[in-house]
Design a protein around this motif. Sequence first.
Motif, PDB file in Angstrom:
ATOM      1  N   ALA A 171       0.942  -1.135  -0.054  1.00  0.00           N
ATOM      2  CA  ALA A 171       0.231  -0.120   0.006  1.00  0.00           C
ATOM      3  C   ALA A 171       0.866   1.330   0.208  1.00  0.00           C
ATOM      4  O   ALA A 171       0.699   2.214  -0.851  1.00  0.00           O
ATOM      5  CB  ALA A 171      -0.902   0.126   1.173  1.00  0.00           C
ATOM      6  N   SER A 179       1.145   3.991  -3.240  1.00  0.00           N
ATOM      7  CA  SER A 179       0.529   5.292  -2.732  1.00  0.00           C
ATOM      8  C   SER A 179       1.764   6.372  -3.587  1.00  0.00           C
ATOM      9  O   SER A 179       1.175   7.550  -3.771  1.00  0.00           O
ATOM     10  CB  SER A 179       0.467   5.433  -1.127  1.00  0.00           C
ATOM     11  OG  SER A 179      -0.550   4.726  -0.627  1.00  0.00           O
ATOM     12  N   LYS A 200      -8.163   4.898  -3.320  1.00  0.00           N
ATOM     13  CA  LYS A 200      -7.439   5.396  -2.455  1.00  0.00           C
ATOM     14  C   LYS A 200      -8.399   6.172  -1.298  1.00  0.00           C
ATOM     15  O   LYS A 200      -9.404   6.566  -1.695  1.00  0.00           O
ATOM     16  CB  LYS A 200      -6.412   6.535  -3.228  1.00  0.00           C
ATOM     17  CG  LYS A 200      -5.488   6.076  -3.985  1.00  0.00           C
ATOM     18  CD  LYS A 200      -4.687   7.158  -4.697  1.00  0.00           C
ATOM     19  CE  LYS A 200      -3.565   6.317  -5.725  1.00  0.00           C
ATOM     20  NZ  LYS A 200      -3.071   7.421  -6.361  1.00  0.00           N
ATOM     21  N   VAL A 207      -3.383   4.835  -0.976  1.00  0.00           N
ATOM     22  CA  VAL A 207      -3.770   3.380  -1.080  1.00  0.00           C
ATOM     23  C   VAL A 207      -3.529   2.800   0.468  1.00  0.00           C
ATOM     24  O   VAL A 207      -2.511   3.010   0.912  1.00  0.00           O
ATOM     25  CB  VAL A 207      -2.890   2.606  -1.922  1.00  0.00           C
ATOM     26  CG1 VAL A 207      -3.139   1.132  -1.980  1.00  0.00           C
ATOM     27  CG2 VAL A 207      -2.853   3.293  -3.328  1.00  0.00           C
ATOM     28  N   THR A 208      -4.525   2.413   0.938  1.00  0.00           N
ATOM     29  CA  THR A 208      -4.593   1.763   2.230  1.00  0.00           C
ATOM     30  C   THR A 208      -4.709   0.147   2.237  1.00  0.00           C
ATOM     31  O   THR A 208      -5.156  -0.323   1.180  1.00  0.00           O
ATOM     32  CB  THR A 208      -5.386   2.371   3.256  1.00  0.00           C
ATOM     33  OG1 THR A 208      -6.773   1.813   2.867  1.00  0.00           O
ATOM     34  CG2 THR A 208      -5.613   3.874   3.086  1.00  0.00           C
ATOM     35  N   LEU A 251      -6.494  -1.958  -0.842  1.00  0.00           N
ATOM     36  CA  LEU A 251      -5.343  -2.606  -1.673  1.00  0.00           C
ATOM     37  C   LEU A 251      -6.140  -3.653  -2.554  1.00  0.00           C
ATOM     38  O   LEU A 251      -6.713  -4.403  -2.041  1.00  0.00           O
ATOM     39  CB  LEU A 251      -4.349  -3.212  -0.502  1.00  0.00           C
ATOM     40  CG  LEU A 251      -3.144  -3.835  -1.062  1.00  0.00           C
ATOM     41  CD1 LEU A 251      -2.417  -3.070  -1.791  1.00  0.00           C
ATOM     42  CD2 LEU A 251      -2.432  -4.591  -0.294  1.00  0.00           C
TER      43      LEU A 251
END
Length: 512
Positions: free
Chosen positions: A162, A166, A175, A180-181, A185
Amino acid sequence: MGFKKAKLKGDFSSIKRIQKAFKIRNETALYYKKLPKVEHPGNGDERRYFNKIASYIKALPQNSLGEVDLRAYDKYLEAIETGEPEDFEKIPLGGERKLVNPQSAYSFDLVGPDSHQMVCPPPPAFHSEEFASEMVELYWQALTRDIPFNDYHTNPLTIAAAEELSTLTRFHGPKINGQVTPKTLFRQDFPGALEGPYISQFLWKDFPFIATKIIQKYKTTLAGDDHLTKYEDWLAVQTGNPLPSSIKYDTTPRYIRNGRDLGEFVHKDYSVESGLAPCLILLSYGPGALDASNPYLKSNTQVGFSSFGAAHVLDFVLRAVRPALDAAWCQKWLVHRRIRPEEFGARIQHKMTGDANYPIHPVVLNSNALLKTYEKYKTYLLPQAFAEGCPTHPEYPSGHATFIGAMVTMLKAFFNESFVIPDPVVSSSDGLSLESYDRTLTVGGELNKLAYNIAIGRNTAGVHFRSSAINGMLLGEEVAIGILRDYQTTYNEEFEGFSLTKFDGTKITINI
């Protein structure tokens, strides 16, 4: 005193019925005939590179670098351009594997838009930063196949994935606040699809089948069972020769709990299964789960069956698959002929070792994902979940993405997208049991989630790119909407039209 008998709709001798049937079919055909001619833009890669390094070439004769024999490629193009069955028999092959169904690209369908009248936007070019970013995501998906979805928020690898994604300005995955976490993901932000667990309820919950129920535990492969990470194995499979290795199966069936399980699900399905099971689940919920436009919800004397009932729904969900595949195969073979991820991995391998100087964007060459792949496998090849690697047809768009996009669109047309899924569940991290999930999940969100599960599940296996998955789903949606539109004038019931929410969030009603 007598009376004159009225001509009834059910009078089989009525010429009016014959004329109306002809009018419906004729007007539908004329609608498509009057559509403007469309152009099918490609990304220019096939013309850009004389040695076809950015084009699909699997199963054709190749040299030691995995570059195609240009005389074989010319024969391949000649067959594509003429469409003559005998020309396809003249395509030289590199080994035992055959090309998958190129002639379906020329098929006609009698309902819905013609496959040649629909357009997929050009995929990212070989040298582009966006294409390199998609490949970075695939390396991370391969590295994290065995991590349970439940553990994404705590596992160092998924957190690292992630974080790196990002930083990529041309990466188009979902996102949160620009990042992106672990929650976003390997997902897609269709309406409601980021809510709840990674896997859709429709891939976990039992589904009724005639007088029994099916428990959705599936045969999967063992952790670490990756393939084509040695160059000699890769080259053998690329040229269509026998498999150098075989899949190692887990003897215990499991609920889908990680990327490897999901990849094996979309490895063994034929096409309709991922729409059939959700359809049976939704039908089991009864009239409350039906879309409000269903005319029989207002009837005091009738229920639907062959129209607006179970037979209608099942027919439309399953019938959307073949036209969707025709549309995908038209784009694959006749327009884009895009390189597969395993082929791109070999281009990266040769670039990194200095055996060839391909124009690959440094985003992937300098990525943490590629470094970790090399540390684990001692090559830069993209690890494949399937022993045979990708299928023997071009990459763009994804066939799975297209047919699931079509089936999910059909399901959204017939069912109430805001209906709350009863008793939601989540798989345990070992895939052996289902546990209660205590938040609200809706039919619309879980259908959208199902669509990206099936589409991006192929990416997790290493055989497709993100743009292929997303644009394939949109193509399938277009196919289904066309079929629904063409049937709009065929019903006797008072019906105002199918309503649904598209993948982009647009709410539409399909009527004439």
